[in-house]
Design an enzyme around this catalytic site. Structure first.
Site, short mmCIF file in Angstrom:
data_model
loop_
_atom_site.label_atom_id
_atom_site.label_comp_id
_atom_site.label_asym_id
_atom_site.label_seq_id
_atom_site.Cartn_x
_atom_site.Cartn_y
_atom_site.Cartn_z
N LYS A 1 -15.49 -24.41 -3.54
CA LYS A 1 -16.62 -25.26 -3.11
C LYS A 1 -17.41 -25.60 -4.37
CE LYS A 1 -20.21 -25.67 0.38
NZ LYS A 1 -21.28 -26.17 -0.49
N TYR B 1 -11.70 -34.10 -2.26
CA TYR B 1 -11.36 -33.04 -1.29
C TYR B 1 -11.13 -33.55 0.13
CZ TYR B 1 -16.49 -33.07 -0.71
OH TYR B 1 -17.78 -33.45 -0.53
N LYS C 1 -9.99 -25.05 5.37
CA LYS C 1 -9.83 -26.12 6.35
C LYS C 1 -8.51 -25.91 7.09
CE LYS C 1 -12.24 -29.25 3.27
NZ LYS C 1 -12.06 -30.12 2.11
N LYS D 1 -19.39 -18.65 1.42
CA LYS D 1 -20.24 -18.69 0.23
C LYS D 1 -20.18 -17.38 -0.55
CE LYS D 1 -23.00 -22.44 0.65
NZ LYS D 1 -24.37 -22.28 0.59
N ASP E 1 -5.88 -37.79 -28.90
CA ASP E 1 -7.08 -38.60 -28.66
C ASP E 1 -7.15 -39.82 -29.57
OD1 ASP E 1 -7.64 -36.67 -26.88
OD2 ASP E 1 -9.45 -35.91 -27.89
N CYS F 1 -53.34 2.39 -28.95
CA CYS F 1 -52.78 1.89 -27.69
C CYS F 1 -51.58 2.77 -27.33
CB CYS F 1 -52.36 0.44 -27.88
SG CYS F 1 -51.46 -0.23 -26.48
N GLU G 1 -4.82 -41.58 -30.84
CA GLU G 1 -3.91 -42.63 -30.42
C GLU G 1 -4.50 -43.36 -29.21
OE1 GLU G 1 -1.53 -43.98 -31.69
OE2 GLU G 1 -0.44 -45.02 -30.11
N TYR G 2 -5.08 -42.60 -28.30
CA TYR G 2 -5.74 -43.19 -27.13
C TYR G 2 -6.84 -44.15 -27.61
CZ TYR G 2 -8.23 -43.63 -22.71
OH TYR G 2 -8.83 -44.14 -21.60
N SER H 1 -21.50 -31.98 7.19
CA SER H 1 -21.66 -30.79 6.37
C SER H 1 -20.76 -29.69 6.93
CB SER H 1 -23.12 -30.36 6.32
OG SER H 1 -23.60 -30.23 7.63
N LEU H 2 -20.82 -28.52 6.33
CA LEU H 2 -19.92 -27.43 6.72
C LEU H 2 -20.71 -26.25 7.25
CD1 LEU H 2 -17.66 -27.36 3.53
CD2 LEU H 2 -16.94 -28.05 5.81
N CYS I 1 -51.77 -7.04 -29.06
CA CYS I 1 -52.86 -6.09 -28.84
C CYS I 1 -53.26 -5.53 -30.20
CB CYS I 1 -52.38 -4.96 -27.93
SG CYS I 1 -53.40 -3.49 -28.03
N GLU J 1 -9.83 -24.21 -0.94
CA GLU J 1 -10.31 -24.95 -2.12
C GLU J 1 -11.61 -24.33 -2.58
OE1 GLU J 1 -11.18 -28.93 -0.64
OE2 GLU J 1 -9.51 -28.68 0.75
N GLU K 1 -16.43 -34.48 -4.66
CA GLU K 1 -17.65 -33.98 -5.29
C GLU K 1 -17.75 -34.51 -6.72
OE1 GLU K 1 -19.30 -32.17 -3.16
OE2 GLU K 1 -20.63 -30.77 -4.22
N CYS L 1 -54.43 -0.26 -23.20
CA CYS L 1 -55.54 0.43 -23.87
C CYS L 1 -56.86 -0.34 -23.80
CB CYS L 1 -55.19 0.69 -25.33
SG CYS L 1 -55.17 -0.81 -26.33
N CYS M 1 -55.78 -5.70 -23.67
CA CYS M 1 -54.50 -5.03 -23.53
C CYS M 1 -54.46 -4.27 -22.20
CB CYS M 1 -54.31 -4.07 -24.70
SG CYS M 1 -52.88 -3.00 -24.47
S1 IVH Z 1 -15.40 -30.65 2.81
C1 IVH Z 1 -16.17 -32.21 6.85
N1 IVH Z 1 -14.62 -29.48 0.61
O1 IVH Z 1 -20.11 -28.96 0.40
C2 IVH Z 1 -15.98 -31.58 5.55
N2 IVH Z 1 -16.92 -29.99 0.86
O2 IVH Z 1 -21.66 -28.07 2.79
C3 IVH Z 1 -16.95 -32.02 4.57
N3 IVH Z 1 -18.29 -29.41 -1.07
O3 IVH Z 1 -21.42 -32.03 1.38
C4 IVH Z 1 -16.93 -31.41 3.25
N4 IVH Z 1 -16.67 -28.63 -2.31
O4 IVH Z 1 -20.79 -31.74 -1.06
C5 IVH Z 1 -15.65 -29.97 1.31
N5 IVH Z 1 -13.79 -28.51 -1.33
C6 IVH Z 1 -14.81 -29.00 -0.62
C7 IVH Z 1 -16.12 -29.01 -1.14
C8 IVH Z 1 -17.15 -29.51 -0.36
C9 IVH Z 1 -17.96 -28.88 -2.25
C10 IVH Z 1 -19.68 -29.76 -0.67
C11 IVH Z 1 -19.84 -31.18 -0.21
C12 IVH Z 1 -20.42 -31.10 1.19
C13 IVH Z 1 -20.95 -29.72 1.23
C14 IVH Z 1 -20.88 -29.19 2.64
#
Ligand code: IVH
Length: 775
Positions: free
Chosen positions: A114, A224, A288, A312, A32, A442, A34-35, A81-82, A436, A112, A172, A409, A406
C-alpha cells in the site's frame, strides 16, 4: 513521409521503448548518455518541424503555462476507499466473510504494497493519455492532465496493441525516499519550503497549478487497478495488471499471488520486515480477491469493496497533543526544550516525550502548548515533532516560554552569542543555544561535569558510575570535582549500596587518579568545544597549566586546529572565577600534573611577528602586507607608533590609513600589545623566536609546495614545514632549498629543474617529516 517525419517517429518509438524498459521493467537497456543523445536529436528535429510535434512525444513532459484553477472531473466509476485491518484477527475475519460470501473454503488473493502517495486516475482513449485526475471525494476530482504528463513513468501512449478503446487506469502517485530527500535538500538550499514526508511532498508537487514545477519534482506512478473500460481485459486482478504492464504501465514489483489467508499473512510479515529497505514509503499492504468474477459477486458495502482490504502497519507517524514543553540541562549548561506529549503508540511503542532540539526549532515549527502535533518515530531514533496541525489549535493554546531561569538550579539562563570577526569588525549574533549560568552550582551540570571528569579518557577513576555520582551530588557531599579528593571512606560507606570493601576501593581509586598527564586534566575540565585532541594540542604546545590558563584567545589561535571560536571558549572558561577556584582547589588537594614542561618549539616556530600582524584582522592587511609591515617595523610597539609616512613606504594608502586607525583606537592597541606582551612572557619575544627557529632542522631554508599531495593538504604540509623552521614560499627561485612536487605539478617543477633546485616527491617528503634530522 518526409525524412524528418520518419526519423521523428523512429526516435519516439526508440525512446518510448527505453523508457518502458527503464521504468516499467526496471531493466535499463542503454546508458543514460545515449538516451540523452536520442532525446536531444528528437528535440532538435521537433524544433525545426513544429508542425510534427504531437502531445504523446516524449519531449512533451516539461509542463506548460500555469493554470488559474483545476477543472472538475467526474469519475464515471467512483474511486473507492479500502477497509482497514490493524490486527491479524481483522484479516482473518475479512477472509471468513469473503469465503462465506463466495460459499467456498479458500480464496486466491493478490497481494500488493500500500503505497503512501495519492490516488490518481489516468484515462487512455485509443491508447493515448487524454486525462489525469485526482481522486477528490471519490465522485469528483480535479483535472491534473498537464501535471501527470510530466511524470516520467506515465506512458503518454500505450505500447503494443489490443487495448480497450476506453481504458481508465488507477494507481498511486508517490515520491521515493531518495527523491524526497533530494527535493528537501534542494528546497532548503534555495530557502524554500521543505516537506514533512514523501506523501506531502508528492501531494504538494502534483497539485501545482504551474506544471513546470511538477515537472521538476521526482514523482513516480504505480498502477494498481482499472476503472472504466470498454471491454474486459482478463478474468483475474493479477491478469489485468500483467496486461497493463505489457501496455507500458508500471506495476509493483512486489505484486504476488496468495493461495490462502495464511500466505497473505506471510506476505504482510515479509514486506513488514523489508519495509525500511524499500525505496519508497508504504503504510501497509493491500489484499484483493484475485478473481474478477468473485469480486463482482461480492460487490460493495457503502464506499468500500467487500473484496479488498488494507492491512496497515503500525504507524510511524501519529497525532497527539503537546501537553507542555519542559527544559533539560546538559553538561555545558545548554538548556534544551523537550516536548511532553499525551502518550500515544507510534509504530508499536508508547511515546510521551519528543526532542525539540532548540528554541529556533520551536519557532520554525510555530509550536504552541496545547497544539495537536504530528510526531514521528523512525527506527531507533528519538521521536521527533514533525509538524503542528494548526487547524486544531485550541483557543487556549499558549506560546512556549523562552527559558529565563534554569529548571534545575534557578540560575539565570543566557542566550549564547556567536562572535564573528572579520576585517577588524566584530559582530555578535545570537546563537540557538540557551545556557544556564549556574555552572557547578547547578546540580544538573555538576552531575554531568563529574561524570565527565572521572570518565576513562579523563581522570579515569575506576568504579565511579553515574548512580554514585548522583548520590554524591544529591547528598551534598560533592559540590565540585575538587570535593572528590576530600571524600573519606566513612562518607562513602554511608551511601546506599556501599560496604567496607567497596567504599575503600572507591576512595583508593580516587586517590590513584591524582597524577594525571596535563592533557587528560585539561580534557577532564570539560571546557566547551575542547575534546581530547584539542586538550593534547594545548598541553603539548604550551607545556604548563599556568600558560594554558593565561593564554589570550589570539595567542591560542596560533596553535594547530584552534580557531577563533574554540579559542574564545577556552579563554572564557579560564576567565570565570569559579572555574579558577575549582582548579586551585584541585591543585591544593593534591593533583599533581605530569609532563608539564617547556613551550614547544612547534609553537615557537609558528609565532612569527608577521603572523601576529596578519591575525590582528586590520582591514586590507593580508599576508603580503603583514610580511612587509613586519619586516619594516620588527615589533608591535614600533608598528603601533609608526607614522603615516613610514607606513606609506611599505603599504598602499588605504592600508596605511587602516593601520593608523587601528592603533589609534586605544582598546585595540592595548589588546594587541597585551598579546605581544604575553608572547614575551612565554619567553617568545620575536628575537628569541628567531633563536628557537634557528635551532630547528630546517631553519633558514625556503621550501616550495606544488602539485597535489595525497596524504595531507597543502596547509598541513605548510604547517609541518614551518614547525621544522622552514619558510614556505609560493614561487621557485635560485634561493629555494627544496621543491616538494606532487602529481599535477607544472611550471614550478619545471623551473626547479631548470635552476637545479632539489625536488622531492611525496614519499620522500613523508620520510623527511618522519626523520627531519636525518637531512
Ligand atoms: S486499491 C477499490 N491498491 O489506498 C480499491 N489502493 O485506502 C481502491 N493505495 O485511495 C484502492 N496502494 O490511494 C489500492 N495497492 C493499492 C494501493 C492503494 C495505495 C491507496 C489509494 C486509495 C487508498 C485506499
Amino acid at each position: 513521409m518526409t525524412t524528418a517525419q520518419t526519423r521523428i517517429l523512429e526516435l519516439r518509438q526508440e525512446l518510448d521503448e527505453h523508457n518502458y524498459r527503464y521504468y516499467v521493467l526496471d531493466e535499463p537497456s542503454i546508458p543514460d548518455a545515449e538516451y540523452d543523445r536520442l532525446f536531444r536529436e528528437l528535440k532538435a528535429l521537433e524544433a525545426d518541424n513544429p508542425q510534427l510535434v504531437t502531445p504523446d512525444s516524449p519531449t512533451q513532459r516539461v509542463g506548460g503555462a500555469a493554470l488559474s484553477a483545476f477543472a472538475t472531473v467526474r469519475h464515471e466509476i467512483p474511486m473507492l476507499s479500502l477497509g482497514n485491518a490493524f490486527e491479524e484477527q481483522d484479516l482473518l475475519d475479512f477472509d471468513r466473510r469473503v469465503c462465506d460470501g463466495l460459499e467456498t473454503q479458500a480464496v486466491e488473493y493478490s497481494c500488493e504494497p500500500k503505497l503512501d502517495g495519492l490516488a490518481v486516475s489516468l484515462l487512455y482513449q485509443d491508447g493515448q493519455l487524454v486525462r489525469g485526475a485526482t481522486r477528490g471525494d471519490g465522485t469528483t476530482g480535479e483535472d491534473i492532465s498537464v501535471n501527470v504528463r510530466t511524470i516520467r513513468n506515465v506512458p503518454l501512449r500505450l505500447k503494443g496493441s489490443g487495448w480497450p478503446t476506453t481504458l481508465e487506469v488507477r494507481g498511486e502517485v508517490y515520491m521515493s525516499k531518495a527523491g524526497f530527500e533530494r527535493l528537501n535538500a534542494a528546497q532548503a538550499e534555495a530557502g524554500g519550503k521543505t516537506f514533512a514526508n514523501p506523501r506531502n511532498a508528492a501531494a504538494g508537487s502534483l497539485r501545482q497549478l504551474d506544471s513546470r514545477i511538477t515537472a521538476s519534482r521526482p514523482l513516480e506512478f504505480c498502477c494498481y487497478g482499472i476503472g472504466q473500460v470498454s471491454h474486459d481485459i482478463a478474468d483475474t486482478h493479477i491478469g489485468n495488471l500483467k496486461q497493463l504492464q505489457q501496455w507500458g504501465l508500471p506495476i509493483s514489483r512486489e505484486l504476488k499471488l496468495a493461495n490462502s489467508v495464511e500466505q497473505c499473512l506471510e506476505y504482510y510479515r515479509d514486506i513488514g520486515a523489508r519495509r525500511q529497505a524499500l525505496a519508497y514509503e508504504i503504510d501497509g499492504v493491500v489484499f484483493k480477491v484475485n478473481s474478477i468474477g468473485a469480486q463482482r459477486e461480492l460487490g460493495f458495502r457503502s464506499r468500500e469493496p467487500r473484496w479488498a482490504l488494507a492491512h496497515k502497519f503500525p504507524a510511524s507517524e501519529e497525532m497527539t497533543e503537546l501537553l507542555d514543553v519542559e527544559f533539560q540541562v546538559g553538561r555545558t549548561g545548554a538548556v534544551t526544550p523537550v516536548a511532553r506529549l499525551k502518550p500515544v503508540k507510534v509504530a508499536g511503542v508508547t511515546v510521551a516525550n519528543a526532542t525539540l532540539h532548540n528554541m529556533d526549532e520551536v519557532a520554525r515549527l510555530g509550536l504552541m502548548i496545547g497544539d495537536t502535533v504530528i510526531i514521528r518515530r523512525a527506527g531507533d531514533v528519538i521521536p521527533q515533532v514533525m509538524q503542528v496541525v494548526t487547524d486544531r489549535r485550541p483557543a487556549d493554546a499558549r506560546p512556549v516560554p523562552v527559558p529565563t531561569a534554569c529548571p534545575v538550579c534557578g540560575s539565570e539562563v543566557e542566550r549564547t552569542q556567536l562572535i564573528k570577526r572579520s576585517k577588524g569588525k566584530q559582530t555578535v549574533i545570537e546563537g540557538v543555544v540557551y545556557r544556564c549560568v549556574g555552572r557547578l552550582a547547578c546540580a544538573a551540570q555538576l552531575k554531568q561535569a563529574i561524570i565527565h571528569f572521572v570518565s576513562r579518557r579523563a581522570m579515569d577513576v575506576d568504579g565511579l558510575g553515574d548512580k554514585i555520582v548522583e548520590q554524591l551530588v544529591d547528598t551534598g557531599l560533592v559540590r565540585s570535582p575538587a570535593d572528590l579528593y576530600t571524600l573519606t571512606q566513612e562518607q562513602v560507606l554511608a551511601l546506599e549500596g556501599f560496604a567496607e570493601v567497596s567504599s575503600r576501593n572507591l576512595v583508593n581509586a580516587i586517590a590513584a587518579s591524582r597524577t594525571p598527564a596535563l592533557a587528560r586534566f585539561i580534557f577532564a575540565l570539560g571546557i566547551p568545544e575542547v575534546g581530547e585532541e584539542t586538550a593534547k594540542v594545548l598541553a603539548r604546545s604550551l607545556g604548563t597549566l599556568q600558560r594554558i590558563m593565561a593564554a589570550k584567545p589570539l595567542v591560542l589561535t596560533y596553535l594547530p586546529d584552534i580557531g577563533n571560536e574554540v579559542a574564545y571558549e577556552i579563554g572564557h572558561f579560564f576567565e570565570e572565577e569559579h572555574n579558577r577556584t575549582v582548579i586551585a582547589q584541585l591543585l591544593e588537594r593534591g593533583i599533581e600534573l605530569q609532563g608539564e614542561g617547556e613551550l614547544h618549539a612547534e609553537f615557537a616556530a609558528a609565532t612569527s611577528f608577521e603572523g601576529l600582524v596578519a591575525k590582528l584582522d586590520i582591514p586590507y592587511v593580508g599576508p603580503g602586507a603583514a610580511q612587509k609591515l613586519a619586516q619594516k617595523f620588527g615589533a608591535l610597539d614600533t608598528l603601533a607608533q609608526a607614522d603615516w609616512l613610514d607606513l606609506r613606504q611599505v603599504v598602499a594608502e588605504r592600508t596605511a590609513k587602516a593601520v593608523r586607525e587601528y592603533f589609534d583606537d586605544p582598546q585595540r592597541r592595548a589588546e594587541a600589545l597585551a598579546v605581544e606582551a604575553q608572547l614575551r612572557d612565554f619567553g617568545m619575544h620575536w628575537a628569541s623566536v628567531k633563536k628557537v627557529v634557528e635551532g630547528l632542522p630546517l631553519a633558514g631554508q625556503t621550501w616550495v609546495l606544488t602539485g597535489t599531495l595525497e596524504s595531507m593538504s597543502r596547509d598541513e604540509a605548510k604547517d609541518k614545514l614551518e614547525a621544522l623552521g622552514a619558510k614556505v614560499a609560493g614561487s621557485v627561485s635560485a634561493k629555494t632549498h627544496t621543491v616538494v612536487a606532487g602529481p599535477g605539478a607544472g611550471s614550478k617543477l619545471a623551473k626547479a629543474q631548470q635552476l637545479g633546485v632539489a625536488v622531492m616527491d611525496e614519499a620522500q617528503f613523508a620520510a623527511m617529516l618522519a626523520e627531519p634530522s636525518g637531512l
